[in-house]
Design an enzyme around this catalytic site. Structure first.
Site, short mmCIF file in Angstrom:
data_model
loop_
_atom_site.label_atom_id
_atom_site.label_comp_id
_atom_site.label_asym_id
_atom_site.label_seq_id
_atom_site.Cartn_x
_atom_site.Cartn_y
_atom_site.Cartn_z
N SER A 64 0.67 10.60 -10.17
CA SER A 64 1.51 9.64 -9.43
C SER A 64 1.02 8.41 -8.66
O SER A 64 1.36 7.66 -8.33
CB SER A 64 2.15 10.39 -8.32
OG SER A 64 1.20 11.02 -7.61
N ASP A 379 4.39 7.78 2.25
CA ASP A 379 5.20 9.00 2.33
C ASP A 379 4.43 10.42 2.69
O ASP A 379 5.11 11.58 2.41
CB ASP A 379 6.06 9.31 0.93
CG ASP A 379 5.21 9.54 -0.15
OD1 ASP A 379 3.95 9.66 -0.20
OD2 ASP A 379 5.55 9.46 -1.41
N HIS A 382 1.10 9.53 -0.59
CA HIS A 382 0.86 8.27 -1.41
C HIS A 382 0.81 7.17 -0.46
O HIS A 382 1.24 7.11 0.69
CB HIS A 382 2.04 8.08 -2.28
CG HIS A 382 2.05 9.07 -3.18
ND1 HIS A 382 3.48 9.95 -3.28
CD2 HIS A 382 1.55 9.43 -4.41
CE1 HIS A 382 3.32 10.66 -4.11
NE2 HIS A 382 2.35 10.72 -4.83
#
Ligand SMILES: *[C@@H]1O[C@H](CO)[C@@H](O)[C@H](O)[C@H]1NC(C)=O
Ligand SMILES: *[C@@H]1O[C@H](CO)[C@@H](O)[C@H](O)[C@H]1NC(C)=O
Ligand SMILES: *[C@@H]1O[C@H](CO)[C@@H](O)[C@H](O)[C@H]1NC(C)=O
Ligand SMILES: *[C@@H]1O[C@H](CO)[C@@H](O)[C@H](O)[C@H]1NC(C)=O
Length: 413
Positions: A64, A379, A382
Site C-alpha cells: 500500500s 489515516d 499511511h
C-alpha cells in the site's frame, strides 16, 4: 465507479495493510504494517523532457505504500466490497478524488516519477467489468506499477503450508513478478526501441515496500514474537529472489526500501495503548519493540543487498532507508511543518491518536483535519502527501539512499 456511497452495503475493508487494527496480547504481539516512503523538501517545477542517460521508465512492485490503483480496480472488477480508501477524503489533496492510493495525495512513487520527468506510474490492473484480472488500458511506456494494497512477500502456498490464511488475496511479490513477466514481451514491442534489454537497462525498478503485511498478519493470527521474527530471513530471501530474477531479465538499477518505523504508527500506538511507560521511546513517543522489529528486518535486508551487489557488480542496488528518512518526523515534527505532531492521524474516528477501528478514515463516522500537510500521518497507517514528499526528497537528494540515486537524472529547475 468511485462514488462515495455510504449506503447500507458499505463495509470497511479491514484486511491486510488496509486495516488499522493491530493486536497485542500477553502471549503475542501483532502489528500492522504499512508502507510509506517519500521525501521531497524542495518544491520544483517539473519539466517533461528527459535528461539523456537517465531513467526512461519506472517499474514498481510492493504494497500500500506504492499502490496507485491496483487494489481498487481489483475490487471493482471482482465486485468485492470497496475498501475504505475508495472513498473521500482519500485523494483530496492532489487528485481531488479517490484513486486507490492510500493517502490524501501523491505517494513516493508519484514524486519520484515527477522528479524524473516521467508520467505518474499507472497501475497494471484496470477496472474491467469481467470477473477476471484485467490489464488496464494505460500507456505503460514510462512505467507500470504492480504494487497492491495488502500484498505479502511470502506467497499463498507458504501460508497454506503453515496453516495460516493469507487474507490479503493472492497478490504476493511472486504474483506481481509473474504479471510483469507475462507483460514483458508486449511492453518491449510497444516501446520505441522495441528492445527489452534496453528498456530494462534504462528503467528504475522500485521493489517495495514489501513484507510488512506478512509480519502484521502473522501477529494478528496469534504467532509469537519469536515466530514472527523467524519470518524475517524468509522474507528477505523472497525479496532477494525477486531482485535476482529482475537482474536476469535485464534490470540494472533497483531501489529496495526498508520498512518504516512501525512503532510510530498511530494505528499501533492506539492498539498497544496499554503498553508500559518504559516501552515508549522518550524522544519520540514511539513503541521501542516494534521499531526494533523494523530495524531487524532492515538490517537483514541490507546484508542481503550487499551480497547481491558483490555477485552483480554491473548493477546498482540502492537501499532506500525509509526508516530513518521517516524517523525525522518523529524526532522533530515541527521542522517539517507537522505542527499537529507526527503521532496523530489527520483522518480517523477519534481517540488519542485519532485512530478508531470502527470508524476508519473514509467511513461516514470518521472525520478529517482541515489541513493534512500539518500531519505526518494521513489515516493512522499511511503518510500524508506532505510526508511522502519529504521522504521522496530525502531519497532523491540524500542522504537516505545508499548509494545515492544518480542526481543528474533529477530535474532541478
Ligand atoms: C495465485 O495466483 C497465481 C498466478 O495468478 C496462480 O498460479 C495461483 O494458483 C494462485 N494461488 C492461489 C492459492 O489462488
Ligand atoms: C501494446 O500495444 C497494443 C496495440 O496498441 C495494445 O493492445 C497493448 O495493450 C499494448 N501493450 C502494452 C503493454 O502497453
Ligand atoms: C485502548 O484500546 C482499547 C482497544 O484496543 C480500547 O478499548 C480502549 O478504550 C483504549 N483506551 C484508551 C485510553 O484509549
Ligand atoms: C469510535 O467510533 C465509534 C463509531 O463511530 C464511536 O461510537 C466511538 O465513540 C469511537 N471511539 C472514540 C474513542 O472516539
Amino acid at each position: 465507479m468511485m462514488e462515495h456511497s455510504h449506503g447500507s452495503d458499505y463495509v470497511f475493508e479491514t484486511l491486510c495493510s488496509v486495516d488499522i487494527s493491530m493486536a497485542f496480547s500477553a502471549s503475542h504481539f501483532s502489528f500492522k504494517h504499512i508502507t510509506f516512503l517519500q521525501i521531497l523538501p524542495i518544491i520544483l517545477t517539473i519539466p517533461t523532457q528527459h535528461t539523456i542517460g537517465c531513467y526512461t521508465s519506472i517499474i514498481s512492485f510492493g504494497d500500500s505504500l506504492a499502490d496507485t490503483g491496483n487494489y481498487l480496480h481489483y475490487t471493482q472488477y471482482s465486485h468485492s466490497t470497496p475498501p475504505n480508501f475508495a472513498f473521500p477524503p482519500y485523494g483530496e489533496t492532489y487528485f481531488h478524488r479517490p484513486t486507490g492510493r492510500c493517502s490524501d495525495g501523491r505517494l513516493i512513487i508519484d514524486f519520484i516519477a515527477q522528479y524524473l520527468g516521467l508520467q505518474l506510474v499507472p497501475p497494471y490492473l484496470g477496472d474491467g467489468e469481467k470477473n477476471v484480472i484485467t490489464r488496464s488500458e494505460e500507456n505503460f511506456e514510462e512505467g507500470v506499477n504492480f504494487a497492491v494494497v495488502g500484498a505479502s512477500a511470502l506467497d499463498a502456498a507458504f501460508y497454506k503450508e503453515i496453516g495460516l490464511d493469507d487474507p490479503c488475496g493472492n497478490f504476493s511479490l511472486e504474483v506481481q513478478l509473474g504479471w510483469f513477466k507475462e507483460m514483458l514481451p508486449s511492453l518491449c514491442t510497444n516501446t520505441s526501441s522495441g528492445n527489452c534489454n534496453k528498456l530494462l537497462q534504462s528503467s528504475l525498478v522500485l521493489l517495495g515496500t514489501i513484507g510488512g503485511n506478512d509480519y502484521d498478519n502473522a501477529f494478528m493470527a496469534g504467532l509469537s514474537f519469536e515466530e514472527v521474527q523467524s519470518f524475517v530471513p524468509l522474507i528477505v530471501n523472497v525479496i532477494a529472489s525477486a531482485i535476482n530474477e529482475l537482474i536476469k531479465l535485464g534490470a540494472v538499477t533497483l531501489m529496495v526500501p526498508g520498512i518504516i518505523p512501525i512503532g510510530c504508527l498511530p494505528v499501533n500506538l492506539a492498539y498497544y495503548n496499554n503498553s508500559k511507560e518504559e516501552e515508549y521511546d522518550p524522544l519520540t513517543g514511539c513503541l521501542i519493540w516494534l521499531n526494533k522489529f523494523a530495524e531487524y528486518h532492515n538490517e537483514l535486508l541490507q546484508i542481503e543487498l550487499n551480497q547481491i551487489r558483490e555477485l552483480h557488480p554491473h548493477t546498482t542496488i540502492i537501499y532506500a532507508d525509509y526508516y530513518n528518512d521517516a524517523m525525522r518526523f518523529y524526532l522533530s515534527p515541527s521542522k517539517f511543518g507537522f505542527t499537529e505532531g507526527a503521532l496523530t492521524a489527520c483522518c480517523g474516528g477519534g481517540g488519542p491518536y485519532n485512530v478508531n477501528s470502527t470508524a476508519e478514515c473514509g467511513s461516514p463516522e470518521s472525520t478529517s483535519c482541515d489541513n493534512p500537510s500539518l500531519y505526518a500521518s494521513w489515516d493512522g497507517l499511511h503518510f500524508t502527501e506532505a510526508a511522502y514528499k519529504w521522504i521522496s526528497q530525502g531519497l532523491l537528494f540524500g542522504p537516505y539512499t545508499i548509494p545515492p540515486l544518480n542526481t543528474s537524472c533529477v530535474l532541478l529547475v
